[in-house]
Design a protein around this motif. Structure first.
Motif, PDB file in Angstrom:
ATOM      1  N   SER A   1       0.834  -1.211   0.000  1.00 13.76           N
ATOM      2  CA  SER A   1       0.000   0.000   0.000  1.00 13.76           C
ATOM      3  C   SER A   1       0.865   1.256   0.000  1.00 13.76           C
ATOM      4  O   SER A   1       0.543   2.230  -0.681  1.00 13.76           O
TER       5      SER A   1
ATOM      6  N   ARG B   1       2.163   2.365  -3.354  1.00 15.17           N
ATOM      7  CA  ARG B   1       1.182   3.078  -4.184  1.00 15.17           C
ATOM      8  C   ARG B   1       1.044   4.535  -3.787  1.00 15.17           C
ATOM      9  O   ARG B   1       0.607   5.359  -4.578  1.00 15.17           O
ATOM     10  N   VAL B   2       1.393   4.864  -2.545  1.00 11.55           N
ATOM     11  CA  VAL B   2       1.199   6.216  -2.016  1.00 11.55           C
ATOM     12  C   VAL B   2       2.484   7.033  -2.048  1.00 11.55           C
ATOM     13  O   VAL B   2       2.457   8.237  -2.293  1.00 11.55           O
TER      14      VAL B   2
ATOM     15  N   SER C   1       3.951  10.061  -4.564  1.00 14.82           N
ATOM     16  CA  SER C   1       3.491  11.459  -4.561  1.00 14.82           C
ATOM     17  C   SER C   1       3.369  11.936  -3.117  1.00 14.82           C
ATOM     18  O   SER C   1       2.267  12.192  -2.636  1.00 14.82           O
TER      19      SER C   1
ATOM     20  N   GLN D   1       1.527  15.438  -2.454  1.00 14.46           N
ATOM     21  CA  GLN D   1       0.107  15.351  -2.815  1.00 14.46           C
ATOM     22  C   GLN D   1      -0.668  14.559  -1.754  1.00 14.46           C
ATOM     23  O   GLN D   1      -1.719  14.994  -1.285  1.00 14.46           O
ATOM     24  N   HIS D   2      -0.137  13.427  -1.361  1.00  9.27           N
ATOM     25  CA  HIS D   2      -0.832  12.599  -0.383  1.00  9.27           C
ATOM     26  C   HIS D   2      -0.713  13.183   1.024  1.00  9.27           C
ATOM     27  O   HIS D   2      -1.645  13.077   1.829  1.00  9.27           O
TER      28      HIS D   2
ATOM     29  N   ILE E   1      -3.430  15.656   1.575  1.00  4.68           N
ATOM     30  CA  ILE E   1      -4.703  15.011   1.947  1.00  4.68           C
ATOM     31  C   ILE E   1      -4.712  14.740   3.445  1.00  4.68           C
ATOM     32  O   ILE E   1      -5.686  15.033   4.145  1.00  4.68           O
TER      33      ILE E   1
ATOM     34  N   MET F   1      -6.183   9.355   4.652  1.00  3.79           N
ATOM     35  CA  MET F   1      -5.379   9.562   3.447  1.00  3.79           C
ATOM     36  C   MET F   1      -5.173   8.237   2.716  1.00  3.79           C
ATOM     37  O   MET F   1      -5.332   8.151   1.499  1.00  3.79           O
TER      38      MET F   1
ATOM     39  N   LYS G   1      -8.381   7.224   0.987  1.00  3.69           N
ATOM     40  CA  LYS G   1      -8.655   8.033  -0.210  1.00  3.69           C
ATOM     41  C   LYS G   1      -7.717   7.663  -1.355  1.00  3.69           C
ATOM     42  O   LYS G   1      -8.115   7.639  -2.512  1.00  3.69           O
ATOM     43  N   CYS G   2      -6.469   7.392  -1.038  1.00  2.88           N
ATOM     44  CA  CYS G   2      -5.477   7.104  -2.084  1.00  2.88           C
ATOM     45  C   CYS G   2      -5.560   5.682  -2.612  1.00  2.88           C
ATOM     46  O   CYS G   2      -5.272   5.430  -3.775  1.00  2.88           O
ATOM     47  N   LEU G   3      -5.936   4.757  -1.753  1.00  2.14           N
ATOM     48  CA  LEU G   3      -5.949   3.346  -2.147  1.00  2.14           C
ATOM     49  C   LEU G   3      -7.301   2.886  -2.664  1.00  2.14           C
ATOM     50  O   LEU G   3      -7.388   1.852  -3.327  1.00  2.14           O
TER      51      LEU G   3
END
Length: 161
Positions: A18, A21-22, A25, A28-29, A32, A122, A125-127
């Protein structure tokens, strides 16, 4: 920091997958995460001052270059924890000192639960659908271990409150 033992091999894999994937960025993350943090607890905004400048709004803070640097640092701490899942104890002294720094600027220990909620928000929202209950549990365990180490920074200072 025995916390590495609390995470199963499967949980460590979920965290790594996970985070991969985050982590591409981080700003950006991180935005959030901190937007959610200020939504949940607007009283934290005054803790973020640079050159004695008080921010008038969360939006002003979130766009300040100095705050974006803070976001990068927070994301690097998370990255370090993910990178050392098998041996979190090697981060013990660093996290303890980080706790002392946060205490010195007026962060309350209770605020870390709000930060934890914001971190999970966060990640969710991202995953998207990849944010399963198992992923949430794994991250909650890791975050608890990090906070436990940071709290030792409070414990080593005299109780002034």
């Amino acid at each position: 920091m025995e916390s590495g033992m609390l995470l199963t091999g499967g949980q460590r894999a979920l965290i790594r997958e996970s985070w991969q994937r985050v982590s591409g960025s981080p700003v950006q993350h991180g935005l959030i995460l901190f937007t959610r943090l200020f939504d949940l607890d607007p009283d934290l905004l005054p803790l973020f001052q640079y050159n004695c400048k008080q921010f008038a709004s969360p939006q002003e803070c979130l766009s300040a270059p100095e705050f974006l640097d803070h976001i990068r640092k927070v994301m690097l701490v998370i990255d370090a924890a993910v990178s050392h899942l098998e041996n979190l104890s090697c981060l013990e002294e660093y996290l303890c000192n980080l706790g002392k720094k946060h205490q010195a600027i007026g962060v309350r220990i209770e605020s870390f639960s709000t930060v934890g909620e914001s971190l999970l928000y966060m990640l969710e929202k991202c995953l998207g659908t990849a944010f399963s209950p198992e992923v949430q549990e794994a991250w909650s365990k890791l975050y608890s271990a990090v906070v436990k180490a940071m709290r030792r920074g409070w414990d080593t200072l005299s109780e002034g409150d």
